[in-house]
Write a protein that holds these residues in place. Structure first.
Motif, PDB file in Angstrom:
ATOM      1  N   GLN A  99     -12.746   7.828  22.618  1.00 52.07           N
ATOM      2  CA  GLN A  99     -13.800   8.536  21.887  1.00 52.07           C
ATOM      3  C   GLN A  99     -14.960   7.610  21.547  1.00 52.07           C
ATOM      4  O   GLN A  99     -16.134   7.971  21.689  1.00 52.07           O
ATOM      5  N   GLN A 100     -14.599   6.400  21.096  1.00 50.76           N
ATOM      6  CA  GLN A 100     -15.655   5.437  20.785  1.00 50.76           C
ATOM      7  C   GLN A 100     -16.450   5.075  22.037  1.00 50.76           C
ATOM      8  O   GLN A 100     -17.675   4.917  21.991  1.00 50.76           O
ATOM      9  N   LEU A 101     -15.739   4.969  23.169  1.00 51.99           N
ATOM     10  CA  LEU A 101     -16.427   4.684  24.424  1.00 51.99           C
ATOM     11  C   LEU A 101     -17.374   5.815  24.795  1.00 51.99           C
ATOM     12  O   LEU A 101     -18.515   5.569  25.230  1.00 51.99           O
ATOM     13  N   ARG A 102     -16.896   7.051  24.597  1.00 52.46           N
ATOM     14  CA  ARG A 102     -17.786   8.183  24.892  1.00 52.46           C
ATOM     15  C   ARG A 102     -19.000   8.182  23.969  1.00 52.46           C
ATOM     16  O   ARG A 102     -20.131   8.442  24.405  1.00 52.46           O
ATOM     17  N   ARG A 103     -18.738   7.870  22.677  1.00 60.23           N
ATOM     18  CA  ARG A 103     -19.883   7.800  21.756  1.00 60.23           C
ATOM     19  C   ARG A 103     -20.848   6.691  22.160  1.00 60.23           C
ATOM     20  O   ARG A 103     -22.077   6.878  22.133  1.00 60.23           O
ATOM     21  N   CYS A 104     -20.276   5.554  22.537  1.00 59.54           N
ATOM     22  CA  CYS A 104     -21.143   4.447  22.969  1.00 59.54           C
ATOM     23  C   CYS A 104     -21.926   4.823  24.226  1.00 59.54           C
ATOM     24  O   CYS A 104     -23.121   4.502  24.351  1.00 59.54           O
ATOM     25  N   GLN A 105     -21.247   5.516  25.144  1.00 59.73           N
ATOM     26  CA  GLN A 105     -21.948   5.932  26.355  1.00 59.73           C
ATOM     27  C   GLN A 105     -23.072   6.909  26.038  1.00 59.73           C
ATOM     28  O   GLN A 105     -24.186   6.794  26.576  1.00 59.73           O
ATOM     29  N   SER A 106     -22.762   7.857  25.142  1.00 62.97           N
ATOM     30  CA  SER A 106     -23.824   8.802  24.766  1.00 62.97           C
ATOM     31  C   SER A 106     -24.968   8.085  24.055  1.00 62.97           C
ATOM     32  O   SER A 106     -26.151   8.362  24.310  1.00 62.97           O
ATOM     33  N   GLU A 107     -24.607   7.122  23.169  1.00 62.35           N
ATOM     34  CA  GLU A 107     -25.654   6.367  22.477  1.00 62.35           C
ATOM     35  C   GLU A 107     -26.470   5.535  23.459  1.00 62.35           C
ATOM     36  O   GLU A 107     -27.711   5.472  23.373  1.00 62.35           O
TER      37      GLU A 107
END
Length: 702
Positions: free
Chosen positions: A203-211
């Motif tokens: 999830q954090q990776l997805r958030r980082c990718q979106s950011e």
């Protein structure tokens, strides 16, 4: 996996021993039952012999009684014989026929007596022989019974020992099972936590990718709006730019993984050396019972210092990992912390070389122990060769790491050094795996020895566990290095078409250019200040004008309300003052009436002169009251003047009332001035708004 295999091997051995002991138990139970049956039969025989003995004793008693009767009869016969002989002597002369008859009778009695005596002797002999035989058989049966009872006790003791051993084995197996269940539950819980952490990381990776996507879009929009340029020209395509950020992130990721593996390796080495030290104190001689040899004492002393050589490996590699950031260029020429790691690794290798002779001699001392078998000696020799091999592999690793720490001394390509280093890591894994295998076999042989103790078994299990973790960590390091060998041997920051490595000066210039570019991007990202467009201001002019007029009307209403409030406040203060004055006068009148009543009472009880004085005093007080009333009538016309204040000050006698009157007067004055100031402020605001309206009317065309 090694621990699971060891546990399975132990359980299989325990199951085999349990089956053997169970079979032995069945045989012993059968033997005990047979012996019990034999003992019962012997007891039955003994009982029968006792019965026969009692019968023979009864017969003996009867024979002895019969013998006594016969003896008495013999005595009687002898007496009769004597009497008959005496009679025969007397009647000899009478004739020979009676004497012959007496002789015949005596001979018959003698023969009968002789037969009885012989029969009695024969019976005595038979009785004695039967008694001796009975006693001998009884002694034999008692001895055999004692032997059988001893055998039964021994068998029962063996059965009890086996039962106790079975119970202990079952309890130990149950405790091992419970411990394994707890361990499995712990592992399941850790697996769940790992899955949860993995999901969180995803999830954090997805958030980082979106950011990052958002930042990329924002940066792209900023660049498109404020930095327009054509990157399809031949000149821009010919510019050679180094792929900087990806290589740095990859290098930091690889260094982080290597750090975790190095930490596992350091922990395994610490455990291995510590448990080896404990084993030296236990086997072949237990230091708690008798002193160990000087060789093992020195070996134990060196092993006790292992943390001073192993811990710096983790610390130096941690510093190496921390030195790799996004703002640095990671090549062999710029990684300075690799030299400290190489020095610490060389120190640890020297430590292994120092303890190698003591370790070999300690294994030889184990072989010289009196209970050391041939198989155990062979395993010790195999362990000696494994130890030498591990030390030699560490020496090779030291040489290659020193070459990487000083790239200026490399006489051949760096890729060859990395390839040889990967091969050495695989050799180290194989050597430690072989040593762990031989240690497992040696531990299995040692457990079969009769003098093995629980302390030695526990220490050996811990040592095998540390070897298993050491094998696992070296295998992970070798696999990790082989998987990332392409990254280690790649050109890195070299420009396209160039084989020359990037030197530190070029790295510094590249970092400086990167910082300048970052500063420029941050500068152009600043937003412009917001302003009202001219057309929108013109369209909102009417709204502003109407709002100004309505504000003026509201200002007038507020001003009138404030004036009314000020007047009401003044009236309120006036009537408050009047109430205070009335209260003071009431108190004085009450005091005067009390004095007059006292004087009147004194006058009624005194002379006529005193009555006259009291009457005059009463008249005087009435005149003063009338004067005060007239003064009160005048106060209404002078409520706000200084004359009114002075008159009241003269009228009031005590100091507190005077101070209160002065304070009240000045507070009223301050209120009046405040009201006037508010009115002036409101008028100024009104004039300012009118001026602004006039200015806008003059500036905007109608």
């Amino acid at each position: 996996m090694a621990n699971v295999t060891d546990l399975q091997t132990k359980y299989s051995k325990l199951a085999q021993e349990y089956s053997k002991l169970r079979a032995q138990n069945q045989v012993l139970k059968k033997a005990v039952v047979d012996e019990q049956a034999n003992s019962a039969s012997l007891k039955e025989q003994l009982k029968q012999r006792d019965q026969s003995l009692r019968k023979q004793e009864q017969e003996m008693d009867s024979l002895s009684f019969r013998n006594q009767q016969l003896a008495k009869r013999v005595e009687l016969l002898q007496e009769e014989l004597a009497v008959s002989e005496a009679k025969g002597k007397k009647g000899k002369s009478k004739g020979d026929s009676p004497s012959q008859h007496g002789l015949q009778t005596q001979s018959v009695f003698d023969e009968d007596l002789q037969k009885k005596i012989e029969e009695n002797e024969r019976l005595h002999i038979q009785f004695y022989e039967a008694d001796e035989q009975h006693r001998r058989q009884e002694a034999e049966l008692k001895a055999r019974l004692e032997e059988l009872e001893k055998d039964a006790e021994q068998h029962q003791t063996a059965v009890d020992l086996l039962t106790t051993k079975y119970v202990e084995t079952i309890e130990r197996l149950q405790s091992d099972k419970a411990r394994l269940e707890v361990k499995s539950q712990t592992l399941e819980r850790e697996a769940k936590e790992c899955r949860m952490r993995t999901e969180e990381c995803q999830q954090q990776l997805r958030r980082c990718q979106s950011e990052l996507n958002r930042q990329v879009k924002q940066s792209s929009s900023v660049i498109q709006e404020k930095v327009p340029f054509n990157d399809t020209s031949e000149y821009l395509l010919s510019v050679d730019c180094a792929v900087f950020l990806w290589i740095q992130l990859k290098a930091r990721d690889v260094a982080g993984q290597a750090l975790s593996f190095i930490q596992d390796l350091v922990a395994a080495l610490l455990n291995f050396h510590s448990y080896t030290e404990q084993r030296v104190h236990i086997y072949p001689l237990d230091s708690s019972i008798e002193p160990i040899s000087p060789l093992n004492q020195k070996f134990s002393q060196y092993l006790h210092e292992n943390a001073a050589y192993v811990r710096p490996l983790e610390d130096s590699f941690l510093q190496l990992y921390q030195s790799i950031t996004e703002d640095t260029v990671t090549v062999l020429e710029t990684v300075v912390k690799l030299k400290s790691f190489a020095d610490n690794f060389s120190t640890y290798t020297h430590f292994l070389q120092k303890i190698l002779p003591y370790q070999l001699k300690s294994l030889e001392e184990e072989c010289e122990a009196p209970l050391c078998t041939t198989a155990l000696t062979a395993k010790n020799k195999e362990l000696q060769s494994d130890t030498k091999k591990v030390t030699s592999v560490f020496e090779k690793l030291q040489n290659y790491i020193n070459l990487l720490a000083l790239p200026s001394r490399l006489t051949h390509s760096t890729s060859a050094v990395f390839t040889q280093l990967a091969a050495c890591l695989h050799s180290l894994h194989d050597a430690i795996k072989e040593m762990s295998k031989h240690y497992n076999q040696k531990a299995g042989i040692e457990q079969e020895l009769p003098t093995v103790t629980q302390k030695l078994c526990t220490t050996t299990e811990c040592l095998l566990g540390s070897l298993g973790s050491l094998t696992s960590s070296t295998g992970k390091i070798a696999t990790f290095f082989s998987n990332n060998l392409d990254f280690f041997t790649s050109s890195g920051y070299n420009p396209r078409g160039c084989t020359v490595a990037l030197n530190p000066l070029q790295a510094e210039s590249m970092l400086a250019n990167k910082k300048k570019a970052a500063i420029y991007i941050n500068t152009i990202r600043k937003p412009l200040p917001q302003s009202v467009p001219y057309r929108e201001a013109l369209s909102n002019r009417r709204i502003l004008t109407s709002s100004t007029e309505s504000r003026e009307g509201l200002t007038q209403q507020v001003q009138q309300s404030q004036e009314k409030i000020a007047r009401l406040e003044q009236e309120k203060e006036h009537w408050l003052l009047e109430a205070q004055l009335g209260k003071v006068r009431l108190e004085k009148e009450n005091q005067r009436i009390a004095d007059l009543e006292a004087q009147l009472a004194a006058a009624l009880g005194g002379s006529p002169n005193s009555q006259t004085a009291a009457a005059s005093t009463l008249a005087q007080s009435q005149e003063e009251a009338e004067t005060e009333l007239r003064a009160t009538g005048k106060e209404t016309t002078l409520c706000t003047s200084l004359v009114y204040l002075l008159f009241r000050l003269l009228f009031v006698g005590d100091e507190e009332s005077r101070e209160q009157l002065i304070k009240t007067h000045y507070m009223a004055r301050v209120g009046e001035l405040t009201t006037q100031l508010q009115i002036s402020d409101s008028k100024a605001v009104h004039f300012h708004s009118e001026q602004g309206t006039a200015l806008r009317k003059s500036s905007f065309p109608f």
